[in-house]
Design a protein around this motif. Structure first.
Motif, PDB file in Angstrom:
ATOM      1  N   GLU A  86      -8.386  -0.854  -3.642  1.00 28.51           N
ATOM      2  CA  GLU A  86      -8.279   0.566  -3.950  1.00 28.51           C
ATOM      3  C   GLU A  86      -7.709   1.414  -2.818  1.00 28.51           C
ATOM      4  O   GLU A  86      -6.706   2.105  -2.986  1.00 28.51           O
ATOM      5  CB  GLU A  86      -9.667   1.094  -4.336  1.00 28.51           C
ATOM      6  N   TYR A  87      -8.345   1.423  -1.646  1.00 25.88           N
ATOM      7  CA  TYR A  87      -7.903   2.310  -0.571  1.00 25.88           C
ATOM      8  C   TYR A  87      -8.255   1.736   0.802  1.00 25.88           C
ATOM      9  O   TYR A  87      -9.094   0.845   0.928  1.00 25.88           O
ATOM     10  CB  TYR A  87      -8.531   3.705  -0.713  1.00 25.88           C
ATOM     11  N   LEU A 140     -11.789  10.516  -2.911  1.00 26.82           N
ATOM     12  CA  LEU A 140     -11.206   9.843  -1.743  1.00 26.82           C
ATOM     13  C   LEU A 140     -10.367  10.801  -0.900  1.00 26.82           C
ATOM     14  O   LEU A 140     -10.363  10.721   0.328  1.00 26.82           O
ATOM     15  CB  LEU A 140     -10.373   8.639  -2.164  1.00 26.82           C
ATOM     16  N   GLY A 167      -3.379   3.836  -0.371  1.00 28.71           N
ATOM     17  CA  GLY A 167      -3.896   3.480  -1.684  1.00 28.71           C
ATOM     18  C   GLY A 167      -3.096   2.318  -2.243  1.00 28.71           C
ATOM     19  O   GLY A 167      -1.908   2.176  -1.950  1.00 28.71           O
ATOM     20  N   ARG A 168      -3.743   1.498  -3.071  1.00 30.19           N
ATOM     21  CA  ARG A 168      -3.015   0.400  -3.732  1.00 30.19           C
ATOM     22  C   ARG A 168      -2.071   0.932  -4.797  1.00 30.19           C
ATOM     23  O   ARG A 168      -1.080   0.298  -5.132  1.00 30.19           O
ATOM     24  CB  ARG A 168      -4.000  -0.592  -4.353  1.00 30.19           C
ATOM     25  N   TRP A 204       0.847  -1.176   0.000  1.00 31.72           N
ATOM     26  CA  TRP A 204       0.000   0.000   0.000  1.00 31.72           C
ATOM     27  C   TRP A 204       0.891   1.237   0.000  1.00 31.72           C
ATOM     28  O   TRP A 204       1.997   1.205   0.527  1.00 31.72           O
ATOM     29  CB  TRP A 204      -0.872   0.036   1.254  1.00 31.72           C
ATOM     30  N   ILE A 229      -4.838   8.489  -6.390  1.00 32.12           N
ATOM     31  CA  ILE A 229      -6.112   8.230  -5.737  1.00 32.12           C
ATOM     32  C   ILE A 229      -7.033   9.390  -6.126  1.00 32.12           C
ATOM     33  O   ILE A 229      -6.572  10.510  -6.302  1.00 32.12           O
ATOM     34  CB  ILE A 229      -5.913   8.073  -4.217  1.00 32.12           C
TER      35      ILE A 229
END
Length: 170
Positions: free
Chosen positions: A109-110, A140, A131-132, A26, A136
């Motif tokens: 995603e997050y 978000l 975030g991945r 992440w 982002i």
């Protein structure tokens, strides 16, 4: 301060939290806190990476790395121990006892994490947006900003961290 802690203590983790879903890399994109040290360090903070590794008994091994301006790496490792509440973990870091709650996670995603750090009766709040990927959406980032404000963080203590190079694998 008391008002923000009352709000903060009511923050609940995502009901269907799945530690296995957190596995992998992440990027730490957003950071906010009511800690005094943040004011003097905010300008130098940059995006870092976190590796979440679920253990067999439901804990989360968290390894964080951030590339410093001089090319060295800042690294931090914590074993977040599960509690009786899914998505709520505790760990010690320096002289702090940490109560971490995974508030909202979309595993591909997050992830939004809320931590209450306690040290000798002194409490601070830290919110993190992971975030991945390094990018982002604005929605978000706004969700993170709103959540931070709701948990007692001043607007000037909410940061979306600038991109950064990555540390080599340790």
């Amino acid at each position: 301060m008391l008002c923000s802690m009352m709000v903060s203590s009511e923050v609940t983790p995502q009901a269907d939290f799945n530690a296995q879903g957190m596995a992998g890399k992440w990027y730490l994109i957003g950071f906010s806190t009511n800690a005094e040290w943040f004011v003097s360090h905010k300008a130098s903070m940059k995006m870092g990476t976190a590796m979440f590794t679920p253990t067999g008994d439901g804990d989360l091994d968290i390894s964080y790395a951030s590339l410093n301006a001089d090319g060295t790496c800042f690294r931090l490792n914590n074993l977040a121990k599960k509690t009786g509440t899914p998505g709520k973990f505790t760990y010690s870091s320096w002289d702090n006892q940490n109560d971490m709650r995974m508030v909202e996670v979309k595993y591909d995603e997050y992830a939004l994490a809320h931590t209450i750090k306690s040290n000798a009766g002194d409490n601070t709040v830290v919110n993190k947006l992971y975030g991945r990927g390094v990018d982002i959406g604005a929605d978000l980032m706004e969700k993170f900003r709103q959540f931070s404000l709701e948990t007692g963080i001043l607007p000037e203590n909410i940061a979306i961290l600038p991109r950064n190079g990555e540390c080599p694998a340790a």
